[in-house]
Design an enzyme around this catalytic site. Structure first.
Site, PDB file in Angstrom:
ATOM      1  N   THR A  17       0.823  -1.205   0.000  1.00  0.00           N
ATOM      2  CA  THR A  17       0.000   0.000   0.000  1.00  0.00           C
ATOM      3  C   THR A  17       0.863   1.264   0.000  1.00  0.00           C
ATOM      4  O   THR A  17       0.360   2.366  -0.137  1.00  0.00           O
ATOM      5  CB  THR A  17      -0.964   0.006   1.215  1.00  0.00           C
ATOM      6  N   GLY A  18       2.185   1.107   0.126  1.00  0.00           N
ATOM      7  CA  GLY A  18       3.099   2.253   0.019  1.00  0.00           C
ATOM      8  C   GLY A  18       3.298   2.620  -1.450  1.00  0.00           C
ATOM      9  O   GLY A  18       2.845   1.909  -2.346  1.00  0.00           O
ATOM     10  N   ILE A  97      11.754  -7.960  -1.759  1.00  0.00           N
ATOM     11  CA  ILE A  97      12.383  -6.968  -2.647  1.00  0.00           C
ATOM     12  C   ILE A  97      13.256  -6.002  -1.847  1.00  0.00           C
ATOM     13  O   ILE A  97      14.246  -5.489  -2.345  1.00  0.00           O
ATOM     14  CB  ILE A  97      11.279  -6.167  -3.390  1.00  0.00           C
ATOM     15  N   GLU A  99      15.690  -3.629   0.044  1.00  0.00           N
ATOM     16  CA  GLU A  99      17.151  -3.514   0.127  1.00  0.00           C
ATOM     17  C   GLU A  99      17.514  -2.848   1.442  1.00  0.00           C
ATOM     18  O   GLU A  99      16.832  -1.904   1.856  1.00  0.00           O
ATOM     19  CB  GLU A  99      17.690  -2.671  -1.040  1.00  0.00           C
ATOM     20  N   GLU A 210      28.502 -12.255  -9.093  1.00  0.00           N
ATOM     21  CA  GLU A 210      29.368 -11.101  -8.874  1.00  0.00           C
ATOM     22  C   GLU A 210      30.316 -11.408  -7.727  1.00  0.00           C
ATOM     23  O   GLU A 210      30.194 -12.449  -7.070  1.00  0.00           O
ATOM     24  CB  GLU A 210      28.541  -9.840  -8.598  1.00  0.00           C
ATOM     25  N   HIS A 248      26.105  -3.366  -3.740  1.00  0.00           N
ATOM     26  CA  HIS A 248      25.424  -4.452  -3.038  1.00  0.00           C
ATOM     27  C   HIS A 248      26.181  -4.772  -1.753  1.00  0.00           C
ATOM     28  O   HIS A 248      27.401  -4.854  -1.762  1.00  0.00           O
ATOM     29  CB  HIS A 248      25.391  -5.727  -3.895  1.00  0.00           C
TER      30      HIS A 248
END
Lengths: 291, 399
Positions: A17-18, A97, A99, A210, A248
């Site tokens: 809802t954000g 999702i 981060e 990576e 990352h």
């Protein structure tokens, strides 16, 4: 067939809802992904986009709407709690999702995952997409098309790069998974490769890694022992200076371990075709896989 | 985030980890007060920088050694004034070295034997791991490579926490078997693990950990780093941050949510996504160029972010060309192109600029770039872009 997500997937969106979450949840729904509920504590009883029922807890979303998959767009201080709630509610697949989750919180999550049957993808990842049927997360749908190549990657935009190269050359994907750039994640390269290897609809695999950690070396050992399907790979970060985190949280060469050089050597030793540049990822696979 | 030894030792003391008595000074007029906290007699003076190898380092003014054993306080004052404000070069600082802005006076310890002890994350098991070695005062990587049998490793289940048998295993691994030393190690490890866990440390390292002839165990050095993602919940740790130890360009970039790391090449990169940003550096190198930086502007690549990114890139005098590489996933390439054009006009880019756009509405985006009147070179693929910027920078250098 594909892996992990498809038409049978029933998604509950935690924190959609954000602003950020709602934008991407809308895109996922437009793509045809079956969202069945949203969870935002305190907003239970209302509706997302005037359609999707919002619940206060994940347990309610499971009990009332039969949600079996969760996607998490919750801010970092609260994201680990959201993953733990989804695990406790018996969600089969959680895609996080977010981060920036503290490592300590993820160490606790990892422990809970070990004691449950829930699979986590991410955190700090673009999500997962089975082209044509289900797209969960922030990947742009148009870059992909249904097909037979499985793609797994630690990086978001580098995934897009590889997937789009394949699509432009007329090769579709069975499933594309972004496993995320954090030092502790749920699904590893090896896990994803194993799933692709066991999936009859996947004929070839692209693995993008990576610097940092040894997940690519472990996947290489697995591929060497078990995988007959053609595999191409690319490793980012050959020019990264040691001891520095390259964006990352997990992308760091420390104490001489986690170098691109060591990863590329392990991949080559396992008979994997390694792309010399990020522009050659699809072509490197297509040299050994005609489709 | 890293902190200085004197700050780490203050944290150690807070967690019951034995350290030698010490006091820090940031200016010459603080020497007196700091030294007054120590007993008369020999003093160890230690330069405070965020790098290892201080003892074997050399100052650019010719003074040798960033760690000095001094016979008395007068000699300590002299050593401290040689260090303070001067640049110390060690094998970890790079040739440019680091300016010493704080000195740390320590009471000396008699050493019977040196050990290594650290707690960090074991990525393979996703659990904290305690690493101990009987070879202290040397780099653990070297020990791991040459004599791995001298290293004891214990991983900790984070839910169950540190147990007594973990601590015994470490102590026995170090050859510490007396009842008294087992007791000391138990207390020390309890404190170190508690610090590591409660403060969200990424590394808590003691190298060397020593035993004295009297049998006491003391942390002679202290190195603690923290998980940047957890700093929001530790105001006390945030306050220990020393911006003098960081590249000002990286600090500035952080304010705008950009992830920037300076490198020593001359081709700047501006990319969205960390993996693609690394890959862009790699491909520049692959075609014979040298990347000047790592820069991830984030998924959206907004006009504000790109403008700030250009400013930061161009503040590096070595930059002779710029490669912009954006994969417009969700966002339209038109929006991104407008942002690049506005940003390039705002900051007046005077070096060759190659732009590679890919993704959503790429044709329209490229057209906007072409019609902008800006002196930029469009590229079709990342390969094409890398070859073009390397060629342009070489041509400009030989012109």
């Amino acid at each position: 067939m594909a892996i992990l997500v498809g038409p049978e997937t029933r998604v509950v969106g935690q924190g959609i809802t954000g602003n950020f979450g709602s934008l991407h949840a809308r895109k996922n729904i437009e793509y045809g992904t079956k969202y069945v509920a949203a969870v935002t504590p305190g907003k239970g009883g209302s509706r997302f986009e005037e359609k999707l029922p919002i619940f206060n807890t994940v347990h309610e979303a499971v009990a009332k709407e039969g949600a079996n998959t969760s996607v998490i767009f919750v801010p970092p201080p609260f994201a680990a709690d959201s993953i733990l709630e989804a695990i406790d509610a018996g969600i089969e697949l959680v895609i996080c999702i977010t981060e920036g989750i503290p490592v300590r919180d993820m160490a606790v999550v990892k422990d809970a995952l070990r004691k449950s049957s829930t699979r986590l993808i991410g955190p700090n990842c673009p999500g997962i997409m089975t082209p044509g049927s289900c797209n969960i997360g922030i990947m742009p749908g148009y870059i992909a098309q249904p097909g037979k190549v499985g793609v797994v990657s630690r990086s978001g935009t580098l995934t897009y790069e590889a997937v789009y190269q394949l699509t432009q050359r007329g090769h579709g994907q069975s499933t594309c998974i972004g496993i995320g750039g954090d030092p502790i994640n749920g699904t590893s390269h090896t896990d994803a490769v194993r799933l692709f290897n066991e999936d009859p609809a996947t004929e070839a695999i692209i693995m993008i890694g990576e610097i940092g950690g040894t997940a690519e070396e472990e996947a290489a050992a697995y591929i060497k022992a078990h995988v007959k399907k053609p595999v191409a790979a690319f490793i980012a970060g050959a020019t990264a200076p040691p001891g520095r985190r390259m964006g990352h949280a997990g992308a760091i060469v420390s104490g001489g371990s986690g170098t691109a050089e060591a990863k590329i050597a392990a991949l080559k030793d396992a008979g994997i075709a390694v792309a010399p540049t990020p522009s050659d990822i699809a072509d490197t696979l297509l040299e050994i896989y005609k489709g | 985030m890293n902190i200085h030894e004197y700050q780490a030792k203050a944290l150690f003391a807070q967690y019951g980890i034995p350290v030698a008595k010490g006091a820090a000074a940031r200016a010459a007029d603080e020497f007196e007060a700091a030294l007054a906290e120590l007993d008369n007699g020999p003093v160890v003076v230690k330069a405070q920088i965020h790098a290892g190898g201080r003892g074997k380092g050399t100052f650019t003014n010719g003074y040798k050694g960033g760690v000095k054993m001094c016979p008395d306080k007068a000699a300590a004052r002299e050593a401290a004034s040689q260090m303070l404000g001067n640049t110390l070069v060690t094998h970890q600082t790079g040739p440019e070295g680091k300016v010493v802005k704080t000195v740390f006076f320590n009471a000396p310890c008699d050493i019977e034997k040196e050990y290594y002890l650290a707690i960090l994350l074991d990525r393979a098991s996703s659990q904290p791991v305690i690493i101990a070695s009987t070879e202290g005062g040397v780099e653990i990587e070297k020990v791991a490579e040459e004599t791995p049998e001298l290293i004891t490793r214990v991983t900790i289940d984070p839910a169950a926490g540190l147990q007594s048998y973990h601590k015994r295993k470490i102590a026995f691994g170090l050859g510490l078997t007396s009842k008294e030393q087992l007791k000391q190690m138990d207390k020390l490890l309890t404190g170190l693990y508690k610090l590591y866990w409660e403060k969200d440390a990424s590394l808590a390292e003691i190298n060397p950990l020593i035993t004295t002839p009297e049998g006491n165990i003391i942390a002679l050095d202290a190195k603690v780093g923290f998980d940047d993602n957890a700093l929001y919940r530790h105001e006390d740790i945030r306050n220990l941050r020393d911006l003098d130890e960081e590249d000002p360009k990286e600090v500035e970039a952080g304010k705008y949510g950009l992830s920037y790391i300076a490198l020593d090449g001359n081709i700047a990169c501006l990319v969205n996504g960390a993996g693609l940003a690394m890959a862009t550096m790699d491909i520049i190198k692959h075609f014979g160029g040298n990347p000047a930086n790592f820069l991830d502007v984030g998924g959206g690549a907004s006009e504000e972010a790109v403008t700030e990114a250009f400013r930061i890139i161009l503040s590096d005098p070595n930059v002779k060309g710029i490669l912009v590489n954006i994969f417009g996933g969700i966002m339209s390439c038109k929006t991104i192109a407008k942002g690049i054009i506005a940003a390039a006009q705002n900051v007046e880019v005077k070096v060759p600029l190659v732009v590679r756009l890919e993704g959503n509405e790429v044709k329209e985006g490229k057209q906007l770039l072409a019609e902008s009147g800006l002196n930029l070179t469009p590229a079709d693929s990342l390969k094409d872009a890398a070859q073009k910027i390397v060629g342009l920078v070489e041509a400009a250098a030989s012109a």
